[in-house]
Design a protein around this motif. Sequence first.
Motif, mmCIF file in Angstrom:
data_model
loop_
_atom_site.group_PDB
_atom_site.id
_atom_site.type_symbol
_atom_site.label_atom_id
_atom_site.label_comp_id
_atom_site.label_asym_id
_atom_site.label_seq_id
_atom_site.Cartn_x
_atom_site.Cartn_y
_atom_site.Cartn_z
ATOM 1 N N PRO A 176 -35.324 -20.569 -9.777
ATOM 2 C CA PRO A 176 -35.439 -21.501 -8.852
ATOM 3 C C PRO A 176 -36.818 -22.054 -8.661
ATOM 4 O O PRO A 176 -37.970 -21.309 -8.756
ATOM 5 C CB PRO A 176 -35.089 -20.302 -7.574
ATOM 6 N N GLY A 177 -36.884 -23.361 -8.523
ATOM 7 C CA GLY A 177 -38.031 -24.015 -8.468
ATOM 8 C C GLY A 177 -38.569 -24.903 -9.714
ATOM 9 O O GLY A 177 -39.451 -25.706 -9.603
ATOM 10 N N VAL A 178 -37.996 -24.092 -10.812
ATOM 11 C CA VAL A 178 -38.473 -24.964 -12.190
ATOM 12 C C VAL A 178 -38.039 -26.339 -12.200
ATOM 13 O O VAL A 178 -39.063 -27.140 -12.379
ATOM 14 C CB VAL A 178 -38.009 -24.272 -13.396
ATOM 15 N N ILE A 179 -36.941 -26.771 -12.211
ATOM 16 C CA ILE A 179 -36.258 -28.160 -12.026
ATOM 17 C C ILE A 179 -36.828 -29.145 -10.949
ATOM 18 O O ILE A 179 -37.479 -30.131 -11.291
ATOM 19 C CB ILE A 179 -34.830 -28.014 -12.073
ATOM 20 N N ASP A 180 -36.913 -28.749 -9.770
ATOM 21 C CA ASP A 180 -37.685 -29.223 -9.038
ATOM 22 C C ASP A 180 -39.394 -29.456 -9.015
ATOM 23 O O ASP A 180 -39.548 -30.610 -8.773
ATOM 24 C CB ASP A 180 -37.452 -28.614 -7.365
ATOM 25 N N ALA A 181 -39.852 -28.466 -9.586
ATOM 26 C CA ALA A 181 -41.249 -28.625 -9.960
ATOM 27 C C ALA A 181 -41.363 -29.792 -10.932
ATOM 28 O O ALA A 181 -42.451 -30.774 -10.789
ATOM 29 C CB ALA A 181 -41.776 -27.362 -10.405
ATOM 30 N N ILE A 182 -40.586 -29.833 -12.110
ATOM 31 C CA ILE A 182 -40.505 -30.854 -13.218
ATOM 32 C C ILE A 182 -40.374 -32.203 -12.554
ATOM 33 O O ILE A 182 -41.026 -33.094 -12.949
ATOM 34 C CB ILE A 182 -39.679 -30.522 -14.244
ATOM 35 N N GLN A 183 -39.334 -32.304 -11.631
ATOM 36 C CA GLN A 183 -38.733 -33.632 -11.372
ATOM 37 C C GLN A 183 -39.894 -34.294 -10.415
ATOM 38 O O GLN A 183 -39.859 -35.588 -10.151
ATOM 39 C CB GLN A 183 -37.575 -33.442 -10.599
ATOM 40 N N SER A 184 -40.697 -33.188 -9.486
ATOM 41 C CA SER A 184 -41.500 -33.868 -8.405
ATOM 42 C C SER A 184 -43.013 -33.623 -8.879
ATOM 43 O O SER A 184 -43.866 -34.337 -8.252
ATOM 44 C CB SER A 184 -41.198 -33.124 -7.277
ATOM 45 N N ALA A 185 -43.189 -33.574 -10.144
ATOM 46 C CA ALA A 185 -44.593 -33.568 -10.558
ATOM 47 C C ALA A 185 -45.237 -34.749 -10.692
ATOM 48 O O ALA A 185 -44.567 -35.703 -10.966
ATOM 49 C CB ALA A 185 -44.740 -32.809 -11.842
#
Length: 317
Positions: A176-185
């Motif tokens: 949880p949080g990995v994909i969101d982090a990459i997309q919002s970086a």
Amino acid sequence: MIVVLTGGTGGAKFVDGLRQVVAARDLTIIVNTGDDLEWWGLHVSPDLDSITYALAGLLSKERGWGVKGDTFFCLQAMKTLGQPIWFNVGDRDLAVHITRTQLLKSGKTLNEATAEIAGQFGVQSRILPMSDQRVDTRVDTPIGELSFQEYFVQRWYQDPVNSVRFAGVENSRPAPGVIDAIQSASVVLLAPSNPVTSIGPILAVPGIREALRQTPATVVAVSPIVGGAAVSGPAGAMMAAQGWPVSVGGVAEAYHDFLDVLVVDHRDAAAAGELQKAGYRVHCASTIMTTPEDKVALAHEVLSLLSSETTATSDSI
């Protein structure tokens, strides 16, 4: 937000430099867990621990892993008791493994356990394991298939490498949080880590590589290969086993489908020129991190590069 994909000692050094020039809350670190193992009945996550210690300012500079100033009394006692000791564990390090194992047995996920341990060390940056599911890096050698730690630590990575696989990765999911982090970086950095066994397991988790292709962030990788050889460890042998050149060109090939900028050492300036002719954006810097000052200088260099890239993009619009 700056997102870093990392593993191994080179990755920990890079993060150690970044944490000194970037606000803690602006850093999210996605960490390889393919090296995890069970040791003395405990769940050990070497790369997660190295990143936690680095962000807490506790990473051993002499060893590049473990806690600075640690003692090894338990290791000596285990040897007396006839237990295996080829995987060195310090006493303060051991306390982290015990805590993680207890948290996992209580029903916590690896992601939750990592956050709790990081909080106890006062770490304000976010540390994310690549997945909550177990992925086991396996190295095929002439003597048979070995776990990564057996190959790397127990046998000192002396065995020829036929191939590498990531057992269980097909059933894993990004934590949880990995994909969101990459997309919002605002930027995604790939540390100068082994492309096969440190970054490779992260990229193999379903959905992560696709997220890197789709992110609007600039994706920058720092090469762990300098002058046609790995700075440390078995990255060269691993890359050759994958069919990649042991060169900065091989690093570019490993990340070709999502890479925006490759940072290489000045010693690879000629190779950088060839890569630029092939359409890659390449920047030369001093990438060898021998001293604490080197770590900070490389972090500054990469972040300055990003600033200039942003300015250049804005000016061209």
